[in-house]
Design an enzyme around this catalytic site. Structure first.
Site, PDB file in Angstrom:
ATOM      1  CE1 TYR A 232      -2.870   3.168   0.945  1.00  0.00           C
ATOM      2  CE2 TYR A 232      -2.727   2.817   3.123  1.00  0.00           C
ATOM      3  CZ  TYR A 232      -3.171   3.313   2.145  1.00  0.00           C
ATOM      4  OH  TYR A 232      -3.982   4.440   2.519  1.00  0.00           O
TER       5      TYR A 232
ATOM      6  CG  ASP B  57       6.662  -7.054  -2.298  1.00  0.00           C
ATOM      7  OD1 ASP B  57       5.571  -8.100  -1.732  1.00  0.00           O
ATOM      8  OD2 ASP B  57       5.942  -5.761  -1.948  1.00  0.00           O
ATOM      9  CG  ASN B  58       7.240 -12.075   0.282  1.00  0.00           C
ATOM     10  OD1 ASN B  58       6.474 -10.865   0.448  1.00  0.00           O
ATOM     11  ND2 ASN B  58       7.561 -12.639   1.490  1.00  0.00           N
TER      12      ASN B  58
ATOM     13  CB  SER C  60       4.378   1.988  13.179  1.00  0.00           C
ATOM     14  OG  SER C  60       2.895   1.985  13.998  1.00  0.00           O
TER      15      SER C  60
ATOM     16  CE1 TYR D 225       3.792  -3.553  12.023  1.00  0.00           C
ATOM     17  CE2 TYR D 225       2.420  -2.332  13.392  1.00  0.00           C
ATOM     18  CZ  TYR D 225       3.002  -2.743  12.299  1.00  0.00           C
ATOM     19  OH  TYR D 225       3.272  -1.557  11.332  1.00  0.00           O
TER      20      TYR D 225
ATOM     21  CE  LYS E  48       6.800  -1.712  11.224  1.00  0.00           C
ATOM     22  NZ  LYS E  48       7.545  -1.947  10.128  1.00  0.00           N
TER      23      LYS E  48
ATOM     24  N   GLY F 220      -7.118  -2.932  23.486  1.00  0.00           N
ATOM     25  CA  GLY F 220      -5.548  -2.339  23.432  1.00  0.00           C
ATOM     26  C   GLY F 220      -5.902  -1.120  22.918  1.00  0.00           C
TER      27      GLY F 220
HETATM   28  P1  NAD Z   1       1.854  -3.875   3.121  1.00  0.00           P
HETATM   29  O1  NAD Z   1       1.600  -5.124   3.428  1.00  0.00           O
HETATM   30  O2  NAD Z   1       0.753  -3.162   1.958  1.00  0.00           O
HETATM   31  O3  NAD Z   1       3.261  -3.767   2.192  1.00  0.00           O
HETATM   32  C1  NAD Z   1       4.299  -4.368   2.760  1.00  0.00           C
HETATM   33  C2  NAD Z   1       4.858  -5.119   1.587  1.00  0.00           C
HETATM   34  O4  NAD Z   1       5.935  -5.780   2.103  1.00  0.00           O
HETATM   35  C3  NAD Z   1       4.050  -6.130   0.881  1.00  0.00           C
HETATM   36  O5  NAD Z   1       3.907  -5.979  -0.661  1.00  0.00           O
HETATM   37  C4  NAD Z   1       4.409  -7.589   1.036  1.00  0.00           C
HETATM   38  O6  NAD Z   1       4.274  -8.481  -0.001  1.00  0.00           O
HETATM   39  C5  NAD Z   1       6.060  -7.275   1.406  1.00  0.00           C
HETATM   40  N1  NAD Z   1       6.864  -8.226   2.340  1.00  0.00           N
HETATM   41  C6  NAD Z   1       6.498  -8.606   3.415  1.00  0.00           C
HETATM   42  N2  NAD Z   1       7.495  -9.553   4.117  1.00  0.00           N
HETATM   43  C7  NAD Z   1       8.428  -9.606   2.803  1.00  0.00           C
HETATM   44  C8  NAD Z   1       9.448 -10.301   2.706  1.00  0.00           C
HETATM   45  N3  NAD Z   1       9.821 -11.021   3.881  1.00  0.00           N
HETATM   46  N4  NAD Z   1      10.251 -10.088   1.661  1.00  0.00           N
HETATM   47  C9  NAD Z   1       9.785  -9.364   0.567  1.00  0.00           C
HETATM   48  N5  NAD Z   1       8.497  -8.619   0.689  1.00  0.00           N
HETATM   49  C10 NAD Z   1       7.731  -8.735   1.860  1.00  0.00           C
HETATM   50  O7  NAD Z   1       1.898  -2.809   4.181  1.00  0.00           O
HETATM   51  P2  NAD Z   1       1.801  -1.076   4.189  1.00  0.00           P
HETATM   52  O8  NAD Z   1       0.567  -0.704   4.618  1.00  0.00           O
HETATM   53  O9  NAD Z   1       2.249  -0.789   2.825  1.00  0.00           O
HETATM   54  O10 NAD Z   1       2.993  -0.988   5.192  1.00  0.00           O
HETATM   55  C11 NAD Z   1       4.376  -0.790   4.655  1.00  0.00           C
HETATM   56  C12 NAD Z   1       5.256  -0.718   5.901  1.00  0.00           C
HETATM   57  O11 NAD Z   1       4.907   0.293   6.901  1.00  0.00           O
HETATM   58  C13 NAD Z   1       5.323  -1.825   6.899  1.00  0.00           C
HETATM   59  O12 NAD Z   1       6.491  -2.153   7.355  1.00  0.00           O
HETATM   60  C14 NAD Z   1       4.181  -1.481   8.016  1.00  0.00           C
HETATM   61  O13 NAD Z   1       4.766  -2.251   9.112  1.00  0.00           O
HETATM   62  C15 NAD Z   1       4.624  -0.199   8.011  1.00  0.00           C
HETATM   63  N6  NAD Z   1       3.437   0.851   8.632  1.00  0.00           N
HETATM   64  C16 NAD Z   1       2.125   0.494   8.056  1.00  0.00           C
HETATM   65  C17 NAD Z   1       1.379   1.327   8.434  1.00  0.00           C
HETATM   66  C18 NAD Z   1      -0.237   1.106   8.116  1.00  0.00           C
HETATM   67  O14 NAD Z   1      -1.306   1.445   8.768  1.00  0.00           O
HETATM   68  N7  NAD Z   1      -0.409   0.801   6.835  1.00  0.00           N
HETATM   69  C19 NAD Z   1       1.252   2.176   9.650  1.00  0.00           C
HETATM   70  C20 NAD Z   1       2.416   2.127  10.233  1.00  0.00           C
HETATM   71  C21 NAD Z   1       3.671   1.609   9.787  1.00  0.00           C
HETATM   72  C1  WQD Z   2      -8.629   3.538  14.077  1.00  0.00           C
HETATM   73  C2  WQD Z   2      -9.914   3.975  14.955  1.00  0.00           C
HETATM   74  C3  WQD Z   2     -10.650   1.882  16.269  1.00  0.00           C
HETATM   75  C4  WQD Z   2     -12.002  -0.035  12.910  1.00  0.00           C
HETATM   76  C5  WQD Z   2      -3.496   0.532  13.550  1.00  0.00           C
HETATM   77  C6  WQD Z   2      -2.409  -0.157  14.113  1.00  0.00           C
HETATM   78  C7  WQD Z   2      -1.087   0.858  14.255  1.00  0.00           C
HETATM   79  C8  WQD Z   2      -0.835   1.242  12.734  1.00  0.00           C
HETATM   80  C9  WQD Z   2      -1.999   2.139  12.189  1.00  0.00           C
HETATM   81  C10 WQD Z   2       0.645  -0.100  11.596  1.00  0.00           C
HETATM   82  C11 WQD Z   2      -9.834   3.529  16.386  1.00  0.00           C
HETATM   83  C12 WQD Z   2     -11.866   2.477  15.329  1.00  0.00           C
HETATM   84  C13 WQD Z   2     -11.365   0.791  13.502  1.00  0.00           C
HETATM   85  C14 WQD Z   2     -13.344  -0.779  12.952  1.00  0.00           C
HETATM   86  C15 WQD Z   2     -13.439   1.103  14.524  1.00  0.00           C
HETATM   87  N1  WQD Z   2      -0.461   0.169  11.741  1.00  0.00           N
HETATM   88  N2  WQD Z   2     -12.135   1.455  14.377  1.00  0.00           N
HETATM   89  N3  WQD Z   2     -13.998   0.096  13.690  1.00  0.00           N
HETATM   90  O1  WQD Z   2      -5.762   0.867  15.604  1.00  0.00           O
HETATM   91  O2  WQD Z   2      -5.220   3.584  15.519  1.00  0.00           O
HETATM   92  O3  WQD Z   2      -3.772   1.808  14.385  1.00  0.00           O
HETATM   93  O4  WQD Z   2      -3.232   1.010  12.274  1.00  0.00           O
HETATM   94  O5  WQD Z   2       1.786   0.192  12.261  1.00  0.00           O
HETATM   95  O6  WQD Z   2      -0.157   0.055  14.671  1.00  0.00           O
HETATM   96  O7  WQD Z   2      -2.781  -0.288  15.593  1.00  0.00           O
HETATM   97  O8  WQD Z   2      -6.156   2.139  13.290  1.00  0.00           O
HETATM   98  O9  WQD Z   2      -7.793   1.942  11.778  1.00  0.00           O
HETATM   99  O10 WQD Z   2      -7.639   0.011  13.283  1.00  0.00           O
HETATM  100  O11 WQD Z   2      -8.456   2.444  14.052  1.00  0.00           O
HETATM  101  O12 WQD Z   2     -14.363   1.802  15.307  1.00  0.00           O
HETATM  102  O13 WQD Z   2     -13.897  -1.379  12.290  1.00  0.00           O
HETATM  103  O14 WQD Z   2     -11.165   3.598  14.288  1.00  0.00           O
HETATM  104  O15 WQD Z   2     -11.101   1.776  17.562  1.00  0.00           O
HETATM  105  O16 WQD Z   2     -10.247   4.248  17.312  1.00  0.00           O
HETATM  106  P1  WQD Z   2      -5.451   2.280  15.001  1.00  0.00           P
HETATM  107  P2  WQD Z   2      -7.501   1.596  12.960  1.00  0.00           P
END
Ligand code: NAD
Ligand code: WQD
Length: 359
Positions: free
Chosen positions: A11, A31-32, A125, A149, A153, A294
C-alpha cells in the site's frame, strides 16, 4: 538516485514508487507479494509511464538478496517497507512476525553493509509509542509496545540505532507513520486488504461499496469530543512524499534519527464517517460495539520535527483522504482484481530482473 524499495508493491510502497518515479529517480522493487499483488506495480507504471526492475524475492533469502545487489551496483539508498503489519495476527502468530520483520531487516542490513550501501529509510509506526495518553506525541515520548507487531518495530529501531552507532557511515531515518489512509488521485492504486479489513478507513469504504453491511464503531464512551476514538489520519500521498524528504536527509547526513509523519490533528471515528459520507455522497450504516482491546482513546502526532528537519508537512485533509479512498474503492470494488492479475515468471537465471510493461 537509484533506490531499492523493499515491499514496494504494498500500500504505502506503491504510492512511494509513484512519487519517486515522478521525481526522476530510478527504482528497483523487491517484494515477495505475500501481502500484495504484482498488478499494483503494473498500475504504478501506468500512472508514471515509467518501467523499473521488479524482483519477486523474499528478504529472508540472503543469497537471493545478494544477487540483487550484485546485479544493481549503483544502489544509493534503500527504503524498507517490507514487513507484516496486522496487530491482531501478530498476537496469534508472533514467531512469524519476529522472523519476518526482524530477520528480514537483519538480512537486508547485512547485505547493505557488505555492498557498502548505508543509506536507509525505515517504515516505523506510531505503535512504537505504546498506549501513551500524552498527546501530541513527540519523538521523545517513551517507546514500548503492547503487541508483537509493535515490538518488532521497537526492536528494529534499536537494532538500526546500534548499527548507526557502530559504523558512522550509516545514515538512517526511521519514519513513524500515524494512520495512513487515502489513495492516489488517479484511482488506480490504493489499499487492498486481504479479507476483513482491520483498519477503519478500508472498512468504511467497503461498507460504502456494498461489500460489508455496516461499520462497527469500537467504543462510544472514550473521553473525546464525541466519545469515539481519535487518530491522526495521514494521506498516503503525503506520507509517500515524506520518504523523498527523508531520502534527501539520509543522503546528506550520517547517524540515525526518527521522525513522526502525521498531520498533528486528531479526528474521531464519527468525524471520519461523516467526512466519508460527504465525500462519497453515501450513508454509512454503523452501530456501536464494545471498545477494541488495546485501543487508546486519543493518538496524534507532533509532526514539527519532520517540518523543521525534513522540510515536510502534510497537505491533504480529510476531504481528500475520503474522496481519494472512495475513487479507488469505487473503481476497484475487488481491489486488484485477480482476473487482471499479471503473473511475472522468473526467467533463467532465476533472479534475472523483470521489466514491467502494460498488458
Ligand atoms: P503492505 O502489507 O501493503 O506492504 C508490505 C509489503 O511488504 C507487501 O507488498 C508484502 O508483500 C511485502 N513483504 C512482506 N514481507 C516480505 C519479505 N519477507 N520479503 C519481501 N517482501 C515482503 O503494508 P503497508 O501498509 O504498505 O506498510 C508498509 C510498511 O509500513 C510496513 O513495514 C508497515 O509495518 C509499516 N506501517 C504501516 C502502517 C499502516 O497502517 N499501513 C502504519 C505504520 C507503519
Ligand atoms: C482507528 C480508529 C478504532 C476499525 C492501527 C495499528 C497501528 C498502525 C495503524 C501499523 C480506532 C476505530 C477501527 C473498525 C472502529 N499500523 N475502528 N471500527 O488502531 O489507530 O492503528 O493502524 O503500524 O499500529 O494499531 O487504526 O484504523 O484500526 O483504528 O471503530 O472497524 O477506528 O477503534 O479508534 P489504529 P485503526
Amino acid at each position: 538516485m537509484t533506490i531499492l524499495i523493499t515491499g514496494g508493491a504494498g500500500y504505502i510502497g506503491s504510492h512511494t514508487c509513484v512519487e519517486l518515479l515522478n521525481n526522476g529517480e530510478t527504482i528497483i522493487v523487491v517484494d515477495n507479494f505475500s501481502n500484495s499483488k504484482p498488478e499494483a506495480l503494473n498500475r504504478v507504471q501506468q500512472i508514471t509511464g515509467k518501467t523499473f526492475r521488479i524482483y519477486d524475492a523474499d528478504l529472508l533469502d540472503k543469497k537471493q538478496l545478494r544477487e540483487i545487489f550484485l546485479e544493481n551496483e549503483d544502489i544509493d539508498a534503500v527504503i524498507h517497507f517490507a514487513g507484516l503489519k496486522a496487530v491482531g495476527e501478530s498476537v496469534a502468530v508472533p514467531l512469524s512476525y519476529y522472523r519476518n520483520n526482524i530477520n528480514g531487516t537483519l538480512v537486508l542490513c547485512e547485505v547493505m553493509q557488505e555492498f557498502t550501501v548505508k543509506n536507509l529509510v525505515f517504515s516505523s509506526s506510531a505503535t512504537v509509542y505504546g498506549a501513551t495518553d500524552q498527546v501530541p506525541i513527540t519523538e521523545n515520548s517513551p517507546l514500548g509496545s503492547t503487541n508483537p507487531y509493535g515490538r518488532t518495530k521497537v526492536m528494529i529501531e534499536q537494532i538500526l540505532g546500534d548499527i548507526a552507532f557502530a559504523d558512522p557511515d550509516w545514515s538512517i531515518a526511521s519514519l513513524r507513520y500515524f494512520n495512513p489512509v487515502g489513495a492516489h488521485e488517479s484511482g488506480l492504486i490504493g489499499e487492498d486488504p486481504h479479507g476483513i479489513p482491520n483498519n477503519l478507513m478500508p472498512f468504511i469504504s467497503q461498507v460504502a461499496v456494498g461489500k460489508r453491511e455496516e461499520l462497527h464503531i469500537f467504543g462510544r464512551e472514550y473521553n473525546t469530543r464525541d466519545g469515539t476514538g481519535v487518530r491522526d489520519y495521514i494521506h498516503v500521498v503525503d506520507l509517500a512524499k515524506g520518504h523523498l524528504k527523508a531520502l534527501e536527509k539520509v543522503t546528506a547526513m550520517k547517524g540515525m534519527d526518527a521522525y513522526n509523519l502525521g498531520t498533528g490533528k486528531g479526528l474521531s471515528v464519527l468525524e471520519m464517517v461523516m467526512a466519508f459520507e460527504n465525500a462519497a455522497n453515501k450513508t454509512i450504516p454503523f452501530r456501536f460495539t464494545e471498545p477494541r482491546p488495546g485501543d487508546v482513546a486519543v493518538c496524534y502526532a507532533d509532526p514539527s520535527k519532520a517540518g523543521s528537519q525534513l522540510g515536510w508537512q502534510a497537505e491533504r485533509g480529510p476531504e481528500a483522504m475520503c474522496k481519494d479512498t472512495w475513487r479507488w474503492q469505487r473503481n476497484n470494488p475487488s481491489g486488484y482484481d485477480r482476473k487482471t492479475l499479471t503473473v511475472y515468471k522468473e526467467k533463467t537465471p532465476r533472479h534475472e530482473p523483470v521489466e514491467f510493461f502494460n498488458s
